[in-house]
Design a protein around this motif. Structure first.
Motif, PDB file in Angstrom:
ATOM      1  N   GLU A 169      -4.066 -44.663 -10.498  1.00 19.66           N
ATOM      2  CA  GLU A 169      -5.356 -45.006 -10.992  1.00 19.66           C
ATOM      3  C   GLU A 169      -5.030 -45.827 -12.360  1.00 19.66           C
ATOM      4  OE1 GLU A 169      -9.831 -43.226 -11.448  1.00 19.66           O
ATOM      5  OE2 GLU A 169      -8.366 -42.567  -9.808  1.00 19.66           O
ATOM      6  N   PRO A 205      -6.591 -48.010 -16.144  1.00 18.00           N
ATOM      7  CA  PRO A 205      -7.854 -48.372 -16.702  1.00 18.00           C
ATOM      8  C   PRO A 205      -8.101 -49.899 -16.645  1.00 18.00           C
ATOM      9  CG  PRO A 205      -6.084 -47.918 -18.067  1.00 18.00           C
ATOM     10  CD  PRO A 205      -5.455 -47.882 -16.751  1.00 18.00           C
ATOM     11  N   SER A 217     -12.651 -54.852 -16.004  1.00 17.82           N
ATOM     12  CA  SER A 217     -12.326 -53.544 -15.477  1.00 17.82           C
ATOM     13  C   SER A 217     -13.065 -52.599 -16.015  1.00 17.82           C
ATOM     14  CB  SER A 217     -10.808 -53.452 -15.831  1.00 17.82           C
ATOM     15  OG  SER A 217      -9.912 -54.374 -15.407  1.00 17.82           O
ATOM     16  N   MET A 218     -13.336 -52.552 -17.502  1.00 11.60           N
ATOM     17  CA  MET A 218     -14.118 -51.687 -18.312  1.00 11.60           C
ATOM     18  C   MET A 218     -15.470 -51.480 -17.758  1.00 11.60           C
ATOM     19  SD  MET A 218     -14.400 -49.190 -20.592  1.00 11.60           S
ATOM     20  CE  MET A 218     -12.962 -49.624 -21.719  1.00 11.60           C
ATOM     21  N   ARG A 239     -15.288 -49.781 -14.483  1.00 11.24           N
ATOM     22  CA  ARG A 239     -15.209 -48.385 -14.527  1.00 11.24           C
ATOM     23  C   ARG A 239     -16.591 -47.728 -14.944  1.00 11.24           C
ATOM     24  NH1 ARG A 239     -11.020 -48.201 -18.581  1.00 11.24           N
ATOM     25  NH2 ARG A 239     -11.138 -45.691 -18.224  1.00 11.24           N
ATOM     26  N   LYS A 240     -17.126 -48.341 -15.601  1.00 11.60           N
ATOM     27  CA  LYS A 240     -18.558 -47.790 -16.342  1.00 11.60           C
ATOM     28  C   LYS A 240     -19.528 -47.738 -15.332  1.00 11.60           C
ATOM     29  CE  LYS A 240     -18.334 -49.102 -21.437  1.00 11.60           C
ATOM     30  NZ  LYS A 240     -18.890 -49.871 -22.481  1.00 11.60           N
ATOM     31  N   TRP A 249     -16.771 -47.462 -10.328  1.00 11.73           N
ATOM     32  CA  TRP A 249     -15.881 -47.717  -9.666  1.00 11.73           C
ATOM     33  C   TRP A 249     -14.465 -47.471 -10.307  1.00 11.73           C
ATOM     34  CZ3 TRP A 249     -16.715 -50.029  -4.854  1.00 11.73           C
ATOM     35  CH2 TRP A 249     -17.905 -50.674  -4.599  1.00 11.73           C
ATOM     36  N   ARG A 250     -13.021 -47.378  -9.260  1.00 17.19           N
ATOM     37  CA  ARG A 250     -11.991 -46.957  -9.716  1.00 17.19           C
ATOM     38  C   ARG A 250     -11.131 -48.100  -9.497  1.00 17.19           C
ATOM     39  NH1 ARG A 250      -9.793 -43.665  -6.418  1.00 17.19           N
ATOM     40  NH2 ARG A 250     -11.726 -43.520  -4.924  1.00 17.19           N
ATOM     41  N   LEU A 251      -9.959 -48.225 -10.168  1.00 16.48           N
ATOM     42  CA  LEU A 251      -8.927 -49.382 -10.194  1.00 16.48           C
ATOM     43  C   LEU A 251      -7.812 -48.744  -9.867  1.00 16.48           C
ATOM     44  CD1 LEU A 251     -11.372 -50.183 -12.070  1.00 16.48           C
ATOM     45  CD2 LEU A 251      -9.783 -51.501 -13.163  1.00 16.48           C
ATOM     46  N   ARG A 252      -6.838 -49.231  -9.058  1.00 15.88           N
ATOM     47  CA  ARG A 252      -5.594 -48.519  -8.809  1.00 15.88           C
ATOM     48  C   ARG A 252      -4.621 -49.779  -8.792  1.00 15.88           C
ATOM     49  NH1 ARG A 252      -4.452 -43.640  -6.814  1.00 15.88           N
ATOM     50  NH2 ARG A 252      -6.732 -43.391  -6.228  1.00 15.88           N
TER      51      ARG A 252
END
Length: 344
Positions: free
Chosen positions: A148, A150, A182-183, A186-187, A190-193
């Motif tokens: 995962e 940021p 991306s920020m 995430r707010k 959602w997730r990033l990988r």
């Protein structure tokens, strides 16, 4: 799932400006993707003709407004969705990158396995890390930990629903648009990988100190804008990065020059203060180099990393000042370019 079947489920956006043969390699690497769009930002090197010869849908951005990578990517996605409103996934690729075999299949499998993922990205490698220390440092910069994450860079496979939810990229940003997006993702929950797969081969082509300086100045602009847009950010902590730029790139050099001036005009004992003010720089460089060595970098690259990370506070300060000057004056920021023309 085979690459030949999965690529038909994915749209692809390539963006570029005067990438020349770098763009040729990029487009050749994605010939098996049916839904391809190339968005050009004012190239003068034949990139448009090259893309058309490849059979790619071409969009030529007009100016004004100013060219930005974010604006180009949004335009590319818009073109794909105009042709296929139900498109679920889109691969973003910078025109100086070559997509590696099997990447899209691996990325699509990862997104399908985890509905909460907004995007996945893999290992972006530098094509010629041996040609300059700056290229070698780029290769290390791209090497984000697997798992995962940021944020992501310019190359990633996105879920279109996630992009829609956050209203895509911020088209006014001239740098840092990927990590700012991306920020917001995430707010929004959602997730990033980063997955353990080869993704792209990048050609930074940074051969001169001046190029490095301009690229680093651009990063300072990005830090300033991201900290302003997200003052609550803590991972990454952009406000802290801005404070570091201000202290190391602004306050300490100013105090050092003032101490030298006083030593020359008032009292030679001010040379002691000047020496004390400059001493933390080599110490911090050595600490950063040691940290990079522990990460596995060669001694040469680690030393260069430590030195340039600290020296980079100076051009970053210029970028930071430039961003806030543009913001306060109501002027749109302009691209900070560091590359030359790619060979046609």
């Amino acid at each position: 799932m085979a690459q030949t079947s999965t690529v038909q489920e994915v749209g692809l956006v390539v963006i570029g400006r005067n990438e020349g043969e770098r763009l040729a390699r990029c487009l050749a690497s994605v010939r098996d993707v049916a839904k391809r769009v190339y968005v050009d930002s004012g190239s003068t090197d034949g990139s448009l003709a090259l893309a058309r010869d490849e059979g790619v849908a071409v969009v030529e951005l007009a100016a004004p407004p100013p060219f930005t990578a974010a604006r180009a990517r949004n335009t590319g996605v818009g073109r794909l969705l105009a042709d296929d409103a139900d498109l679920e996934f889109v691969q973003m690729v910078d025109g100086d990158c070559e997509v590696q075999p099997g990447w899209i299949a691996a990325a699509l499998a990862a997104l399908r396995a985890e509905p909460g993922l907004a995007l996945v990205f893999g290992r972006r490698r530098e094509r010629y890390p041996e040609r300059s220390i700056y290229n070698a440092l780029c290769d290390d910069e791209w090497n984000a930990p697997v798992g995962e994450s940021p944020g992501c860079g310019g190359d990633a496979l996105f879920r279109v629903a996630a992009l829609r939810q956050v209203d895509f990229y911020n088209p006014a940003m001239i740098a840092g648009e990927d990590t700012e997006l991306s920020m917001r993702l995430r707010k929004a929950g959602w997730r990033l990988r980063r997955i353990d797969a080869e993704m792209t081969l990048h050609d930074a082509a940074i051969m001169r100190f001046g190029q490095w300086w301009r690229r680093t100045q651009r990063s300072g602009h990005a830090f300033g804008e991201m900290a302003h847009l997200h003052p609550d950010a803590r991972d990454p902590n952009w406000p802290r990065s801005v404070r570091s730029i201000l202290i190391w790139g602004g306050v300490m050099p100013t105090m050092w020059m003032l101490a030298i001036l006083l030593a020359l005009t008032v009292d030679p004992q001010w040379w002691i203060a000047a020496a004390l003010l400059v001493a933390p720089w080599p110490v911090r460089m050595a600490q950063l180099a040691q940290r990079q060595r522990r990460r596995g970098l060669s001694a040469k690259v680690a030393r260069a990393s430590g030195a340039l990370l600290m020296l980079g506070k100076l051009p970053q300060l210029l970028g930071l000042i430039g961003y806030h000057f543009d913001r306060l004056s109501g002027r749109a920021s302009r691209l900070i370019e560091y590359k030359g023309l790619g060979k046609a």
